[in-house]
Design a protein around this motif. Structure first.
Motif, mmCIF file in Angstrom:
data_model
loop_
_atom_site.group_PDB
_atom_site.id
_atom_site.type_symbol
_atom_site.label_atom_id
_atom_site.label_comp_id
_atom_site.label_asym_id
_atom_site.label_seq_id
_atom_site.Cartn_x
_atom_site.Cartn_y
_atom_site.Cartn_z
ATOM 1 N N GLU A 371 82.332 -99.562 63.697
ATOM 2 C CA GLU A 371 81.927 -98.437 64.527
ATOM 3 C C GLU A 371 80.414 -98.422 64.752
ATOM 4 N N ASN A 414 79.829 -93.875 63.250
ATOM 5 C CA ASN A 414 80.726 -93.153 64.158
ATOM 6 C C ASN A 414 82.189 -93.432 63.819
ATOM 7 N N PRO A 419 85.957 -98.064 66.494
ATOM 8 C CA PRO A 419 85.114 -99.274 66.501
ATOM 9 C C PRO A 419 84.564 -99.592 67.885
ATOM 10 N N ARG A 420 83.515 -100.419 67.879
ATOM 11 C CA ARG A 420 82.941 -100.979 69.109
ATOM 12 C C ARG A 420 83.660 -102.283 69.434
ATOM 13 N N ASN A 462 82.320 -98.142 73.594
ATOM 14 C CA ASN A 462 82.341 -97.261 72.428
ATOM 15 C C ASN A 462 81.118 -97.396 71.536
#
Length: 956
Positions: A371, A414, A419-420, A462
């Protein structure tokens, strides 16, 4: 069984390449080879454009991986096939997540992907995408390959720039029939690592135990079909492929379920935690630090570092409030890919044969990492009454009354938002059209046009969007307050409105016009064989364009480490080249080549080659060659903007003495790097082992120059035994390099060099915020010296009603020396460190196979990686117990055992099953500053355990 003519042609190619190991020598066949003699046609081998029967062009050794070898490895990714060769180091691959380009690249000799020339049928591939200047070999379908030639040693005189380390040439096949292949593969592992599990237990981190898998599964469907026509004057072949790679996360293996610290003596994690950590202090007028509102600045002299507690107050940092970011990261990226292509030629007459090649590939991949977070990037300036009451009380208790404004760096992960990921797409197209034919009985020509293009997109999703964080952390401006100053105050609803999307689009292209004539001149009095020559011209244009949206251009995503600017540029080159094969004696041939290149960027460049191939007796052959090679800087090296990014490693002047983290260097040494006496011993180390650097291009760069030498012998003591040994040396001067951010800091501290390149933040940090960094831009002036010995052998015999074959290919590294301008020279042989990719002294692959010449065949393969010393006392975890490696002690090496078996049915159809890494060996574990992914050197060693595969092939 092969036709007699095709077997003779295959053996001619084998001889021409003066093969090393994997060329698929055919022994013990039923046909009488001696009876066939003079019907072998001339062939062109990689490294020369001169047709030959006797292989003079092998003054630079060529390793050949044929279609049977490729199939038996069981890999669907061609980069995995190539990475099994001792001469190749791993580069971009499916095991890379953070920092993934979404491509697969080849790094010959470890000299860099930009010094490895990649060809298809002797012609160039284009750059792979928006993140890569190197070709993406992932678009090459294994089913369409006849063989892969790997030529080691410079080949710029034949092919132009980039061929400093050598050439990888993918040679496609012509079909007269139909082949359909379906396959499955996956991984399996027993999680019982006795080193890392206690470290995970100590941190209360979850991890799997027992058997995992099959997982990371891959599915594929391929076909290839073709036909000869017009009484064999023409052939047309088409292919199509589809495959899907399933994702595998680091949580699936115990040894990747927690990120090892830089020293690899413990499991760490990020200070960007679920419960926020803070660097905070009152603001002052003027002073050091990032500008705040009303001309005020963060006061580093009163800095506090700690986290919020369950009462809403502040707890000083004790090192325990960390986030285990490892499990959610990809260990294996999901990929979906398909490709189609066609090859055709038709001999209208002896003087005119038009030909055509086209290839198209499309893939999508997703690289998921942990994240996003606020990453202590920006000091948020807030009034005392902007904080919740418990937090206000904590600030008053800490600083006393009278402070109305504070600057706060926030480290919050975050987890509420997920997750990114970097989602990449690549669409690659390559087309070649041309004509060839005979001019007369001894001269022929070949003229071609190539156009290749890759369109690619990267969409980063994200990630925290900086303007939204700045706005919503302040209750006076927030739409939905990001409540990081209340214990567990952040909700999924708050997190949902704080992320952004960054988009990169780009196009790369290569255009080549090539034409040459080749033929015979006259014979010297000492031999009846004529001198053969090639004379030609080539024009090439390279273009690269990457368009970043405003989010990327301005670095507004907090998890990116800095901006990703647009990049546009290109160059062209006109070249004249010639080659000559000069038989001096029947047993001695000289190999000569010259190329003049006129670049639009670096001007005129000369490259040349001289070699000799001497066979005084049937069982002995001696070959040697010298090459002068050049490499012109690519578009990124020339034109990329200087921008802020991250480097992995350590600040040797970092460390908080009060926490038992003494800086590596003395106060006087650190003063050279900009550390004040008040800051010394109070600079926090980066929990992620990442620091700020400014990198970028330099339009004033010149070309690199390389001298490569090969000297070798090939022994054929019997008809069924071949042994070769080749010494090679590559010396590159004026390398396009960067000094290295950590090396700049160390050279400044130790020798007072490059100190102007270091800018420290107000508290001495090189990672908190964006004001501290190291300038690490490209320049000419480095020097690389590589040398080693390649050995190979192949032996075959008929026995027990079938054929036995043994083969070995290995590389012994003697020198891998890097010299950086104004810095020390270091040798990476037998070492892994922040400056050295793992470089075993000895690495080999040995294979033993048996073919019943009936319905079944089987083989066993042994892959060995010599031990490497760990610079800095790192660790190698093993399931049988703890094996801590102190400085200058070796890890003992890695050994992998692979098995496969083939069952034939319905004539030429077959089923292939196999297991690579049968003993389920785990990869050597390295610390956070050395790991390319998941505490390991991803893709170099076997990083996921056993690899299981099954394929069924129907041939019609």
């Amino acid at each position: 069984m092969k036709s007699l003519h095709k077997r003779q042609l295959s053996l001619a190619v084998t001889a021409a390449l003066a093969t090393t190991l994997t060329s698929g020598l055919a022994f013990g066949q039923d046909e009488d080879i001696d009876a066939v003699d003079e019907t072998v046609e001339e062939v062109v081998v990689t490294g020369t454009r001169i047709k030959t029967e006797d292989g003079f062009g092998a003054t630079s050794p060529v390793t050949v991986v044929n279609a049977e070898n490729i199939k038996n490895l069981g890999f669907v990714n061609i980069e995995q096939v190539l990475n099994s060769l001792p001469s190749i180091e791993t580069s971009q691959n499916a095991n890379i997540s953070n920092g993934s380009t979404g491509t697969a690249t080849v790094d010959l000799r470890g000299l860099g992907t930009n010094r490895t020339l990649v060809l298809v049928n002797g012609r160039r591939m284009q750059a792979g995408g928006i993140y890569s200047q190197a070709p993406d070999v992932g678009q090459i379908p294994t089913i369409a390959l006849d063989r892969v030639d790997v030529l080691t040693g410079g080949a710029s005189a034949t092919y132009g720039a980039d061929a400093v380390a050598g050439v990888v040439n993918f040679v496609t096949r012509k079909m007269d029939g139909i082949e359909i292949r379906g396959g499955w593969s996956g991984y399996r592992h027993d999680n019982d690592n006795g080193y890392i599990q206690p470290l995970l237990d100590a941190r209360n981190f979850d991890y799997p135990s027992g058997t995992e898998g099959p997982d990371g599964e891959n599915y594929q469907i391929d076909f290839i079909m073709g036909s000869d026509f017009a009484d064999g004057k023409g052939n047309a072949t088409v292919y199509g492929t589809w495959r899907e790679q399933k994702e595998l996360r680091q949580e699936s293996r115990d040894y990747s379920s927690g990120a090892l610290t830089g020293s690899a003596t413990g499991v760490g994690g990020s200070a960007n935690a679920i419960i926020p950590n803070y660097f905070l202090a009152p603001t002052v007028v003027g002073g050091q630090g990032p500008a705040g509102t009303n001309g005020r600045n963060y006061d580093y002299d009163q800095e506090f570092f700690g986290n919020i507690n369950s009462s809403g107050g502040l707890t000083p940092w004790d090192g325990t409030n960390r986030y285990n970011y490892a499990p959610i990261n990809h260990f294996l990226r999901p990929i979906e890919q398909w490709s189609i292509g066609a090859f055709a030629e038709y001999k209208l007459n002896d003087h005119f044969t038009p030909y055509f090649e086209t290839m198209y590939a499309s893939n999508e991949s997703r690289a998921q990492i942990a994240e996003s977070g606020s990453f202590f990037v920006e000091a948020y300036i807030l009034d005392l009454d902007d904080f919740p009451a418990p937090f206000q009380d904590a600030l008053v208790d800490l600083y006393g009354p009278g402070y109305d404004e504070f600057g706060v760096y926030v480290g919050k992960r975050n987890v509420e938002g997920g997750p990114r990921s970097s989602n990449t797409t690549h669409d690659s197209f390559r087309m070649v059209t041309g004509m060839k034919g005979d001019i007369n009985d001894t001269w022929s020509y070949d003229v071609s046009y190539l156009y290749a293009q890759t369109r690619s997109t990267a969409t980063y999703v994200n990630d925290f969007f900086a303007p939204k964080i700045t706005k919503n952390i302040d209750p006076d401006t927030a739409d939905i307050l990001w409540d990081v100053f209340t214990y567990q105050g952040v909700t999924p609803e708050q997190a949902a409105g704080l992320t952004g999307v960054g988009v990169l689009n780009g196009t790369t292209s290569t255009e080549v016009i090539n034409g040459y004539v080749t033929g015979d001149l006259f014979s010297l009095p000492t031999t009846s064989n004529p001198i053969k020559v090639v004379v030609g011209y080539e024009w090439r244009g390279e273009k690269f364009e990457r368009i970043a949206d405003t989010v990327f251009e301005e670095g507004q995503l907090l998890g990116q480490g800095g901006p990703t600017p647009s990049l546009r540029g290109g160059y062209n080159v006109s070249e004249f080249f010639g080659e000559a094969s000069v038989p001096v004696l029947d047993s001695l041939v000289l190999d000569l080549a010259y190329r003049y290149s006129d670049y639009s960027t670096v001007g005129g460049q000369d490259t040349y080659r001289i070699g000799a191939d001497w066979q005084p007796i049937d069982l002995l052959r001696v070959r040697m060659g010298y090459n002068r090679a050049v490499r012109a800087p690519n578009v990124s090296e020339l034109y990329s903007q200087q921008n802020l990014g991250l480097w992995a490693g350590v600040d040797p002047c970092g460390g908080i003495i009060a926490n038992g983290e003494a800086p590596e260097y003395s106060q006087a040494q650190c003063a050279n790097t900009g550390v004040s006496a008040a800051q010394y011993g109070k600079i926090a180390l980066s929990p992620a082992d990442q620091y700020n650097q400014i990198t970028g291009g330099n339009p004033g760069l010149d070309a690199e120059e390389a001298d490569t030498i090969t000297i070798g012998v090939v022994l054929t003591p019997t008809d069924n035994l071949t042994i070769s040994a080749d010494y090679w040396s590559i010396e590159i001067e004026d390398t396009v390099t960067s000094i290295g951010a950590e090396n700049i800091v160390r050279q400044c501290a130790e020798n007072g060099l490059f100190c102007d390149a270091i800018t420290r933040a107000g508290n001495g940090s090189l990672w908190q915020g964006e004001t501290g960094s190291v300038l690490n831009a490209s320049l000419n002036g480095g020097k690389n010296t590589w040398e080693g010995v390649d050995v190979a052998g192949a032996w075959g015999i008929d026995a027990l009603g079938g054929s036995f074959n043994l083969s070995l290919i290995g590389t012994y590294m003697l020198t891998k020396e890097v010299e950086i301008p104004g810095a020390d020279t270091y040798d990476c042989v037998g070492l892994i460190s922040s400056r050295c990719y793992p470089s075993p002294e000895w690495r080999h692959t040995a294979t033993a196979s048996y073919d019943s010449n009936g319905f079944w065949a089987a083989s066993i393969r042994w892959r060995h990686f010599g031990g490497v010393d760990y610079d800095g006392g790192l660790t190698n975890g093993r399931s049988e117990g703890i094996d801590t490696i102190a400085q200058d002690e070796s890890d003992g090496g890695e050994n992998y055992l692979d098995l496969n078996a083939t069952i034939r049915f319905l004539g030429d159809s077959e089923i292939l099953v196999g297991i690579n890494n049968v003993l389920d060996e785990e990869p050597p574990l390295v610390g956070g500053s050395l790991s390319s992914n998941a505490n390991a050197t991803a893709g170099f060693y076997d990083t996921l355990g056993q690899y299981l595969f099954a394929q069924v092939t129907f041939r019609l």
